[in-house]
Motif scaffolding. Sequence first.
Motif, PDB file in Angstrom:
ATOM      1  N   SER A 121       0.815  -1.212   0.000  1.00 47.04           N
ATOM      2  CA  SER A 121       0.000   0.000   0.000  1.00 47.04           C
ATOM      3  C   SER A 121       0.852   1.268   0.000  1.00 47.04           C
ATOM      4  O   SER A 121       1.774   1.411   0.810  1.00 47.04           O
ATOM      5  CB  SER A 121      -0.888  -0.031   1.258  1.00 47.04           C
ATOM      6  N   VAL A 122       0.557   2.194  -0.891  1.00 43.47           N
ATOM      7  CA  VAL A 122       1.217   3.508  -0.880  1.00 43.47           C
ATOM      8  C   VAL A 122       0.738   4.319   0.325  1.00 43.47           C
ATOM      9  O   VAL A 122       1.519   5.017   0.982  1.00 43.47           O
ATOM     10  CB  VAL A 122       0.949   4.262  -2.206  1.00 43.47           C
ATOM     11  N   ALA A 123      -0.543   4.181   0.663  1.00 40.94           N
ATOM     12  CA  ALA A 123      -1.099   4.908   1.819  1.00 40.94           C
ATOM     13  C   ALA A 123      -0.329   4.543   3.090  1.00 40.94           C
ATOM     14  O   ALA A 123      -0.040   5.412   3.920  1.00 40.94           O
ATOM     15  CB  ALA A 123      -2.581   4.561   1.984  1.00 40.94           C
ATOM     16  N   HIS A 124       0.018   3.275   3.215  1.00 43.28           N
ATOM     17  CA  HIS A 124       0.724   2.847   4.432  1.00 43.28           C
ATOM     18  C   HIS A 124       2.156   3.398   4.485  1.00 43.28           C
ATOM     19  O   HIS A 124       2.705   3.564   5.572  1.00 43.28           O
ATOM     20  CB  HIS A 124       0.703   1.323   4.552  1.00 43.28           C
ATOM     21  N   ILE A 125       2.768   3.670   3.344  1.00 40.25           N
ATOM     22  CA  ILE A 125       4.083   4.331   3.353  1.00 40.25           C
ATOM     23  C   ILE A 125       3.923   5.712   3.995  1.00 40.25           C
ATOM     24  O   ILE A 125       4.703   6.117   4.862  1.00 40.25           O
ATOM     25  CB  ILE A 125       4.648   4.502   1.933  1.00 40.25           C
ATOM     26  N   LEU A 126       2.895   6.432   3.562  1.00 36.14           N
ATOM     27  CA  LEU A 126       2.676   7.782   4.085  1.00 36.14           C
ATOM     28  C   LEU A 126       2.412   7.723   5.590  1.00 36.14           C
ATOM     29  O   LEU A 126       2.892   8.572   6.347  1.00 36.14           O
ATOM     30  CB  LEU A 126       1.504   8.450   3.354  1.00 36.14           C
ATOM     31  N   GLU A 127       1.692   6.704   6.012  1.00 35.79           N
ATOM     32  CA  GLU A 127       1.410   6.568   7.449  1.00 35.79           C
ATOM     33  C   GLU A 127       2.679   6.194   8.218  1.00 35.79           C
ATOM     34  O   GLU A 127       2.889   6.653   9.344  1.00 35.79           O
ATOM     35  CB  GLU A 127       0.278   5.559   7.657  1.00 35.79           C
ATOM     36  N   THR A 128       3.540   5.403   7.592  1.00 33.21           N
ATOM     37  CA  THR A 128       4.811   5.049   8.244  1.00 33.21           C
ATOM     38  C   THR A 128       5.686   6.294   8.440  1.00 33.21           C
ATOM     39  O   THR A 128       6.492   6.364   9.355  1.00 33.21           O
ATOM     40  CB  THR A 128       5.558   3.994   7.402  1.00 33.21           C
ATOM     41  N   GLY A 188       4.637   8.985   9.476  1.00 29.20           N
ATOM     42  CA  GLY A 188       4.212   9.679  10.683  1.00 29.20           C
ATOM     43  C   GLY A 188       2.792  10.219  10.652  1.00 29.20           C
ATOM     44  O   GLY A 188       2.384  10.928  11.569  1.00 29.20           O
ATOM     45  N   LEU A 189       2.042   9.906   9.603  1.00 27.51           N
ATOM     46  CA  LEU A 189       0.653  10.368   9.561  1.00 27.51           C
ATOM     47  C   LEU A 189      -0.229   9.330  10.252  1.00 27.51           C
ATOM     48  O   LEU A 189      -0.054   8.133  10.042  1.00 27.51           O
ATOM     49  CB  LEU A 189       0.204  10.529   8.098  1.00 27.51           C
ATOM     50  N   GLU A 190      -1.187   9.804  11.031  1.00 30.40           N
ATOM     51  CA  GLU A 190      -2.080   8.859  11.717  1.00 30.40           C
ATOM     52  C   GLU A 190      -2.895   8.074  10.697  1.00 30.40           C
ATOM     53  O   GLU A 190      -3.088   6.866  10.818  1.00 30.40           O
ATOM     54  CB  GLU A 190      -3.009   9.626  12.670  1.00 30.40           C
ATOM     55  N   VAL A 191      -3.372   8.795   9.692  1.00 35.70           N
ATOM     56  CA  VAL A 191      -4.180   8.142   8.665  1.00 35.70           C
ATOM     57  C   VAL A 191      -4.010   8.942   7.366  1.00 35.70           C
ATOM     58  O   VAL A 191      -3.945  10.175   7.401  1.00 35.70           O
ATOM     59  CB  VAL A 191      -5.666   8.054   9.091  1.00 35.70           C
ATOM     60  N   VAL A 192      -3.925   8.230   6.246  1.00 33.06           N
ATOM     61  CA  VAL A 192      -3.782   8.935   4.977  1.00 33.06           C
ATOM     62  C   VAL A 192      -5.016   9.805   4.747  1.00 33.06           C
ATOM     63  O   VAL A 192      -6.136   9.379   5.008  1.00 33.06           O
ATOM     64  CB  VAL A 192      -3.546   7.941   3.812  1.00 33.06           C
ATOM     65  N   GLY A 193      -4.798  11.038   4.345  1.00 34.61           N
ATOM     66  CA  GLY A 193      -5.912  11.974   4.167  1.00 34.61           C
ATOM     67  C   GLY A 193      -5.896  13.093   5.188  1.00 34.61           C
ATOM     68  O   GLY A 193      -6.546  14.119   4.997  1.00 34.61           O
ATOM     69  N   CYS A 194      -5.134  12.910   6.292  1.00 34.22           N
ATOM     70  CA  CYS A 194      -5.053  13.989   7.280  1.00 34.22           C
ATOM     71  C   CYS A 194      -4.133  15.095   6.742  1.00 34.22           C
ATOM     72  O   CYS A 194      -3.427  14.896   5.741  1.00 34.22           O
ATOM     73  CB  CYS A 194      -4.564  13.469   8.626  1.00 34.22           C
ATOM     74  N   HIS A 195      -4.113  16.230   7.399  1.00 38.37           N
ATOM     75  CA  HIS A 195      -3.220  17.305   6.979  1.00 38.37           C
ATOM     76  C   HIS A 195      -1.776  16.802   7.064  1.00 38.37           C
ATOM     77  O   HIS A 195      -1.407  16.132   8.009  1.00 38.37           O
ATOM     78  CB  HIS A 195      -3.418  18.552   7.846  1.00 38.37           C
ATOM     79  N   THR A 248      -0.615  15.004   4.468  1.00 36.82           N
ATOM     80  CA  THR A 248      -0.573  13.930   3.468  1.00 36.82           C
ATOM     81  C   THR A 248       0.054  14.413   2.158  1.00 36.82           C
ATOM     82  O   THR A 248       0.852  13.702   1.534  1.00 36.82           O
ATOM     83  CB  THR A 248      -2.001  13.397   3.200  1.00 36.82           C
ATOM     84  N   THR A 249      -0.305  15.623   1.733  1.00 38.15           N
ATOM     85  CA  THR A 249       0.203  16.131   0.455  1.00 38.15           C
ATOM     86  C   THR A 249       1.720  16.300   0.518  1.00 38.15           C
ATOM     87  O   THR A 249       2.439  15.937  -0.427  1.00 38.15           O
ATOM     88  CB  THR A 249      -0.476  17.474   0.109  1.00 38.15           C
ATOM     89  N   ALA A 250       2.214  16.815   1.627  1.00 39.25           N
ATOM     90  CA  ALA A 250       3.660  17.019   1.773  1.00 39.25           C
ATOM     91  C   ALA A 250       4.400  15.685   1.781  1.00 39.25           C
ATOM     92  O   ALA A 250       5.436  15.525   1.119  1.00 39.25           O
ATOM     93  CB  ALA A 250       3.954  17.789   3.058  1.00 39.25           C
TER      94      ALA A 250
END
Lengths: 451, 89
Positions: free
Chosen positions: A284-291, A293-300, A302-304
């Motif tokens: 999952s690409v979303a899980h990379i973003l969460e790894t 440090g984001l709690e959940v993909v889609g939070c502020h 995410t774009t950065a």
Amino acid sequence: MFSKFDVIETIDMIEKEHLDIRTVTMGISLLPCIRATAQETAQAVYDRVMQKAERLVPTATELSAEYGIPIVNKRVSVTPVSLITAAFPEESGVVGAALDRAARELGIDFLGGYSALVHKGTADYEQVFLATIPEVLATTERLCSSVNVGSSKSGINMDAVRTMGEIVLKTAQLTRDRDGLGCAKLVVFCNAVEDNPFMAGAFHGVGESDTVINVGVSGPGVVEHALKFIPDDDLTDAAELIKRTAFKITRAGQLIAREAAKRLGARFGIVDLSLAPTPARGDSVAHILETLGLEVVGCHGTTAALAMLNDAVKKGGVMASSRVGGLSGAFIPVSEDIGMIESATAGKISLDKLEAMTCVCSVGLDMIAIPGDTPASTISAIIADEAAIGMVNNKTTAVRVIPAPGKKVGDEVSFGGLLGRAPVMPVHTGDAGAFIRRGGLIPAPIHSFKN
Amino acid sequence: MRAVVTVTGSDKRGIIAKVSAFLFEHNINIEDVSQTILGDQFAMIMMVDMSESKEAFSAVAAKLSALGEQIGVTVRLQHADIFDAMHNI
């Protein structure tokens, strides 16, 4: 030479972290197939695809066995069919059916190129061709369609944008028994590329040579796994690690691409430096973003995070391949990424956030289910917004939305396999109909005039 | 042609003997062997030369995989180029 640790690392990437070659796509020019009638043309198209791609599936199977790396999809892309059927556009479906038959008999996953390039204007024959898309997608199995409605150089063809809103809706309605599956095979582009190996948007550009091999790699799980070892490092270090990982992934793709081209008697085209997810956990690409440090993909944030990921993937990949192209970057399809599916189902990611994310990643609004009663003009407006982002930022953007027939926000559509499942997401209900009905061409931005 | 044989799984007697005997019977030369124990996992890596192999690559790979199942470990045969490509510039 390589060390035993290198060997173990590669095997772990493949067996535990889902490293694979996502697609080996053969691009075939259909220009030599134009005949006097649709029937003769369809026969010539069928014969040519069968002959050129005859060994595609067996060769990919051999390569996969020899190098010990899975090759998930074997595909073919062809010259935009609207060009081949320009003399008899109302019969384009005959050629579409012949392509679909060839795809089934070859055992390939998808065949892309039931396409038209109308970014500066829609010719009469193209208008007729576009109208055939819903019926063709409803009656074929593996054929994919794409339409380029804008470019940074030419602007956005808003007449085509209006038409495509209607065509997306009609395609959903004709495949209502399958949750609107036809729309999963239809992409509306701005700045479409001619060497994209990924579906549903692959076609073989007229600037390409006769037969080429383009390869798309994948490995979100590998990147996620690597990042888990540095939970406290700063983002500069994280970007470096992503680069190094992307390098290794892309080198595997480069090796397979060159070898496949050699064995198939085709030219090596490009490696698409991609991070393409699947609905499988750990891919999952979303899980990379969460790894990161984001709690959940889609939070502020995410774009950065996505901007950093996308850039690092390109920097690592460019070094690893002699020729890069395609879409190159992280893909963020909702239905095909378990992290995205979960975030969307929980209402943690919105269409607006996804739109923002498309400003900094490789493609666009991809595999998103929207309410079945969404008006065509709203779909056109979604396409227009996305095309504007692509046009102004000199990047490819695309829209592949599914107005799920009979479904509303909170329901789910399910396509199975790599196409996955998606919750129906809300769209804005304000009416853009008057804007869309104006038609015409949104002129190209001033910074596109570089000559 | 250079290839890499990897064996992973829980350690048990006779793994090296059985895999080596198989390679000898198929006229595949072992150029280098290294092994490690990662926790309770056994990992052996063999560099082999297949230029005089009696059988085609895919057939040898399939037989090695079957041999692994018989022993109770995972045995893979892979073209060495994949490791070279991924780990060397």
